[in-house]
Design a protein around this motif. Structure first.
Motif, PDB file in Angstrom:
ATOM      1  N   ARG A   1       0.869  -1.176   0.000  1.00 41.97           N
ATOM      2  CA  ARG A   1       0.000   0.000   0.000  1.00 41.97           C
ATOM      3  C   ARG A   1       0.899   1.217   0.000  1.00 41.97           C
ATOM      4  NH1 ARG A   1      -5.105  -1.527  -1.283  1.00 41.97           N
ATOM      5  NH2 ARG A   1      -5.295  -3.654  -0.548  1.00 41.97           N
ATOM      6  N   ALA A   2       0.889   1.957  -1.091  1.00 38.16           N
ATOM      7  CA  ALA A   2       1.829   3.079  -1.219  1.00 38.16           C
ATOM      8  C   ALA A   2       1.252   4.341  -0.593  1.00 38.16           C
ATOM      9  CB  ALA A   2       2.137   3.336  -2.682  1.00 38.16           C
TER      10      ALA A   2
ATOM     11  N   GLU B   1      -7.399  -5.859  -8.941  1.00 42.19           N
ATOM     12  CA  GLU B   1      -7.886  -7.154  -8.446  1.00 42.19           C
ATOM     13  C   GLU B   1      -9.384  -7.293  -8.669  1.00 42.19           C
ATOM     14  OE1 GLU B   1      -6.156  -6.377  -4.426  1.00 42.19           O
ATOM     15  OE2 GLU B   1      -5.496  -8.467  -4.585  1.00 42.19           O
ATOM     16  N   ARG B   2      -9.791  -8.535  -8.824  1.00 40.16           N
ATOM     17  CA  ARG B   2     -11.233  -8.823  -8.877  1.00 40.16           C
ATOM     18  C   ARG B   2     -11.440 -10.193  -8.221  1.00 40.16           C
ATOM     19  NH1 ARG B   2     -12.387  -8.805 -14.473  1.00 40.16           N
ATOM     20  NH2 ARG B   2     -11.701  -6.633 -14.480  1.00 40.16           N
TER      21      ARG B   2
ATOM     22  N   ALA C   1      -2.313   4.002 -17.043  1.00 40.56           N
ATOM     23  CA  ALA C   1      -3.494   3.817 -16.193  1.00 40.56           C
ATOM     24  C   ALA C   1      -4.576   4.872 -16.424  1.00 40.56           C
ATOM     25  CB  ALA C   1      -3.072   3.821 -14.731  1.00 40.56           C
ATOM     26  N   SER C   2      -5.839   4.437 -16.280  1.00 43.22           N
ATOM     27  CA  SER C   2      -6.976   5.368 -16.344  1.00 43.22           C
ATOM     28  C   SER C   2      -7.058   6.107 -15.006  1.00 43.22           C
ATOM     29  CB  SER C   2      -8.267   4.580 -16.561  1.00 43.22           C
ATOM     30  OG  SER C   2      -8.515   3.773 -15.415  1.00 43.22           O
ATOM     31  N   ASP C   3      -7.855   7.175 -14.975  1.00 39.30           N
ATOM     32  CA  ASP C   3      -8.005   7.929 -13.719  1.00 39.30           C
ATOM     33  C   ASP C   3      -8.488   7.033 -12.591  1.00 39.30           C
ATOM     34  OD1 ASP C   3      -7.098  10.148 -14.906  1.00 39.30           O
ATOM     35  OD2 ASP C   3      -9.062  11.124 -15.160  1.00 39.30           O
TER      36      ASP C   3
ATOM     37  N   ALA D   1      -6.346   5.839  -8.981  1.00 38.79           N
ATOM     38  CA  ALA D   1      -6.806   6.032  -7.595  1.00 38.79           C
ATOM     39  C   ALA D   1      -6.460   4.831  -6.703  1.00 38.79           C
ATOM     40  CB  ALA D   1      -8.317   6.271  -7.585  1.00 38.79           C
ATOM     41  N   ILE D   2      -6.030   3.736  -7.315  1.00 42.53           N
ATOM     42  CA  ILE D   2      -5.672   2.534  -6.529  1.00 42.53           C
ATOM     43  C   ILE D   2      -4.323   2.763  -5.845  1.00 42.53           C
ATOM     44  CG2 ILE D   2      -5.064   0.074  -6.720  1.00 42.53           C
ATOM     45  CD1 ILE D   2      -6.907  -0.031  -9.204  1.00 42.53           C
TER      46      ILE D   2
END
Ligand code: UD1
Ligand code: CA
Length: 459
Positions: free
Chosen positions: A136-137, A148-149, A162-164, A168-169
């Protein structure tokens, strides 16, 4: 049967931001090259071989990678830097030797712990085909995001792609990826470079594996384990974390530190039970300290073996080849080098003891110097057990002072002194009664003459 594991360690980066004349992975933390920290962690976690992907300084990087480990290191060269996926593929021939697990590590991330690596391998053993160590940065900028899913990892998205929503991850790729050895070459060969950087991203392996019905998971490791080094400032941050860990481990093993933050340890510092370390002490490589020894403040120690109950400093400098017996003392402003100092012997004040052998219980007076160097060669001074060396003596080597011998203070000793002999090697004292007063009168007259030159005419 135990699983076989190959570590592929990436160390081909050009590290321009270090602004260094040598490869980044040769810079040290705890006096050990970064690359050696990584290979040692891999060795502790049970890898059977290291494939080392090298670029500049290949020879010295390979040598450093092998420091202190039994595991063989095979260097493979990456001549062009085309991305992490390309770098791992350089080890294709080694991978093809056949391993259950391949673990990719970065040579510039030395804080990776054997525990985190073992956790990843355990996941593999539990049936996952690809295991990514994530963290976790606090600030995820620049890292690949772990998507993840349903408890599975579906993709790693590089920051630039990466998308916006993905940006956010905060769960990020730490860089350590473990995957199936039997699938490895075919997965790696499927990686392309159609992306923002035009690089072969190792991280694409996740989507490729999933498309083949393989299972990918991410597990969380401490952010500290993943710290990488790009600049000297980051190197110092990594050093701080490493030092904190090393001190903590030392204290838990029975060492007292009054101000731990000011004590600098090396990767191989060995400290016995009940050792006390005062503030501002530096341990270079190769130091072993016996139980109950006390290291007083501001001492600088390297390549030294310190016996149980010995006392060092304050302000002592112990250089390589120093061996102190039990309860020996080396006090303030003393320097020792290649010196074997017997049990209970004392070198307490302002001495240089180099290329010397000192017997048990000898007492070396303040300011004693072993004159070990004649400008061309080094020579040995031997001082017997129980000998007494008076203060401010110079012992011109090669020379031997016998057991129980006595050297008068201020002596310059150039020839051997037999056991139990007394040696005096200085001018005999002359005392002239009343002369001090006459001398004072004479000096006063000179002073008066200087103030008033004419007054001197009559005198
Ligand atoms: C990489 C990961 C990113 C992750 C981050 C963690 C990829 C594509 N991205 O990004 O998901 O969050 O690490 O720090 O893998 N190297 C080589 N040869 C090459 C390229 C790299 O040896 O051709 C070495 C570098 O020296 C470095 C390591 O591989 O030690 C990682 O490369 P780097 O370019 O720093 O990757 P990042 O962009 O930081
Ligand atoms: Ca990086």
């Amino acid at each position: 049967m135990a699983r076989t594991c190959l570590a592929v360690v990436l160390a081909a980066g050009d590290a321009t931001r270090m602004k260094s004349s040598k490869s980044k992975v040769l810079h040290t933390v705890g006096n050990l090259p970064l690359i050696a920290h990584v290979t040692r962690a891999a060795a502790s976690a049970g890898v059977g071989k290291v494939a080392l992907v090298v670029g500049r300084d290949a020879g010295s990087v390979t040598a450093a990678a092998g420091i202190g480990i039994e595991v063989p290191v095979t260097p493979v060269e990456q001549t062009e830097r085309k991305g992490t996926g390309h770098a791992v593929l350089m080890a294709r021939d080694v991978i093809a030797e056949g391993y259950d697990d391949i673990v990719v590590l970065y040579g510039d991330a030395p804080l990776i712990s054997p525990e985190s690596l073992a956790a990843a391998t355990a996941k593999r053993a539990g049936g996952a085909d690809v295991v990514v160590l994530g963290f976790r940065a606090k600030d995820p900028t620049g890292y690949g995001r772990l998507i993840e899913r349903d408890g599975e990892l579906v993709a790693i998205r590089e920051h630039k792609e990466a998308s916006d929503e993905e940006l956010a991850i905060d769960f990020c790729n730490g860089g350590v990826i473990t995957f199936s050895g039997s699938e490895a070459v075919s997965l790696l060969e499927a990686i392309g470079n159609a992306n923002a950087k035009g690089e072969y991203y190792l991280t694409d392996i996740v989507e490729i594996a999933r498309a083949r019905g393989l299972r990918c998971v991410a597990i969380e490791a401490p952010e500290e384990d993943m710290m990488g080094c790009n600049t000297r400032a980051e190197l110092a941050e990594i050093e701080a974390v490493w030092q904190a860990r090393a001190r903590h481990a030392a204290m838990l093993s029975g060492v007292s530190m009054i101000d731990p933050g000011s004590v600098f340890l090396s990767f191989d510092t060995e400290l016995g039970n009940d050792v006390v370390i005062e503030p501002n002490v530096w341990f270079g490589p190769g130091v072993r300290v016996g139980a109950c020894a006390v290291i007083h403040a501001f001492s600088h120690i390297e390549g030294a073996e310190i016996g149980a109950g010995a006392m060092i400093g304050p302000f002592a400098r112990l250089r390589p080849g120093t061996e102190l017996g039990e309860k020996a003392k080396v006090g303030n402003f003393c320097e020792t080098k290649k010196a074997r100092i017997g049990a209970g012997a004392k070198v307490n004040h302002l001495s240089y003891i180099g290329d010397a052998i000192i017997g048990a219980g000898a007492n070396i007076g303040a300011g004693t110097i072993t004159c070990n160097y004649d400008g061309v060669n080094k020579h040995v001074t031997e001082i017997g057990a129980g000998a007494f060396i008076g203060s401010n003596s110079s012992l011109v080597a090669p020379v031997r002072i016998g057991d129980g011998a006595f050297v008068g203070s201020g002596s310059v000793i150039t020839t051997d002194v037999p056991d139990d002999a007394l040696a005096l090697a200085r001018a005999r004292q002359e005392t002239k009664p009343g002369r001090a007063e006459r001398l004072r009168e004479k000096l006063a007259a000179i002073k008066a003459l200087k103030k008033n030159p004419s007054s001197g005419q009559q005198g």
